[in-house]
Design a protein around this motif. Sequence first.
Motif, short mmCIF file in Angstrom:
data_model
loop_
_atom_site.label_atom_id
_atom_site.label_comp_id
_atom_site.label_asym_id
_atom_site.label_seq_id
_atom_site.Cartn_x
_atom_site.Cartn_y
_atom_site.Cartn_z
N LEU A 1 0.82 -1.20 0.00
CA LEU A 1 0.00 0.00 0.00
C LEU A 1 0.86 1.26 0.00
O LEU A 1 1.61 1.51 0.95
N SER A 2 0.74 2.04 -1.06
CA SER A 2 1.37 3.37 -1.11
C SER A 2 0.26 4.39 -0.91
O SER A 2 -0.64 4.52 -1.75
N ALA A 3 0.28 5.08 0.22
CA ALA A 3 -0.80 5.98 0.62
C ALA A 3 -0.47 7.42 0.25
O ALA A 3 0.61 7.92 0.60
N PHE A 4 -1.38 8.08 -0.43
CA PHE A 4 -1.16 9.43 -0.93
C PHE A 4 -2.01 10.42 -0.13
O PHE A 4 -3.22 10.54 -0.36
N GLY B 1 -2.30 15.32 -3.35
CA GLY B 1 -1.50 16.31 -2.64
C GLY B 1 -1.45 17.66 -3.31
O GLY B 1 -0.75 18.56 -2.84
N ASN B 2 -2.20 17.82 -4.41
CA ASN B 2 -2.35 19.13 -5.07
C ASN B 2 -1.03 19.74 -5.51
O ASN B 2 -0.83 20.97 -5.45
N TYR B 3 -0.12 18.91 -6.00
CA TYR B 3 1.19 19.42 -6.39
C TYR B 3 1.11 20.53 -7.42
O TYR B 3 1.92 21.47 -7.42
N ALA B 4 0.15 20.44 -8.33
CA ALA B 4 0.08 21.40 -9.44
C ALA B 4 -0.26 22.82 -8.99
O ALA B 4 -0.08 23.77 -9.75
#
Length: 297
Positions: free
Chosen positions: A5-8, A45-48
């Motif tokens: 599991l990779s949790a974002f 994570g709203n990087y943009a």
Amino acid sequence: MFTGLSAFPLTPMNEAAIDDAAFIRLVERLAAAGVDSIGGLGSTGNYAYLTPAERRHVGRLAVEHAGDIPVIIGISALRTRDVLALAEDAQSIGASAVLLAPMSYQPLSEAEVFGLYQAVTTHLSVPLCVYDNPRTTHFQFSDALYERIAALPNVASIKIPGVPEGTVAARERIERLRARLGPRITLGVSGDPMAARGLNAGCDAWYSVIGGLFPETALRITRAAQAGEADRAIAMCEHLQPLWTQFERHGGGLRVVATAAELLGLAGSPCLPRPLMALEGDERNTLAELLDQLRLA
């Protein structure tokens, strides 16, 4: 690192600043749950919507508060120059890996996307995960392009957008990809409604939106699939169908998990960068009732 599991997590913010305390709380929640990796500055994570300085700051917070959990940092940007700078930032703050989507304003060709990954991978000292997210990038990877990119140095995983419906079709899709990519490249399913199906079909990882807010729920699905309990993983995923319906209704998981974070007191309100907005009115009340019914953790 590119298995399980990779949790974002969400990056809570308002128009004045990033909510450091809320972000730290979310990251520490993931670390305490024992997720396999944390994906900072993904789409959730709203990087943009962040400046390079803000992205470096958020990345550092993730690394500092993740404990022993490896952190994958998103480095996507419109220009290759900026991606390279973000990659350098991610490596300098201690990211275990980076995540790259072919972000664009003008439509990109396959040659341009390959050129992006070729330029970036030659400057990396950490592994890279290819982020295939056609909903946001409007770019469709071909299997041939996957294969070319997978042969580049430091490419370690591909985050695919989903798998076909049906057990046989899903497994055949993953087997075809593995035959082209070889054993070095792991495959991770995204699109949370397809998580159990993808894991049961042979995906190595689940790159998860709900895992960033409800890690224990996502871990139960992941561990069941890893243990070969395919029917149990499917049943747990199907139990969340009302949540997946909300995802589809609101253009993906971001607005839903942001609203859930606000409702649960894990983030202030508002917690999204404008013009994005959390759910309001009847839609917000519906989600609150749903969260109470599902008892997610």
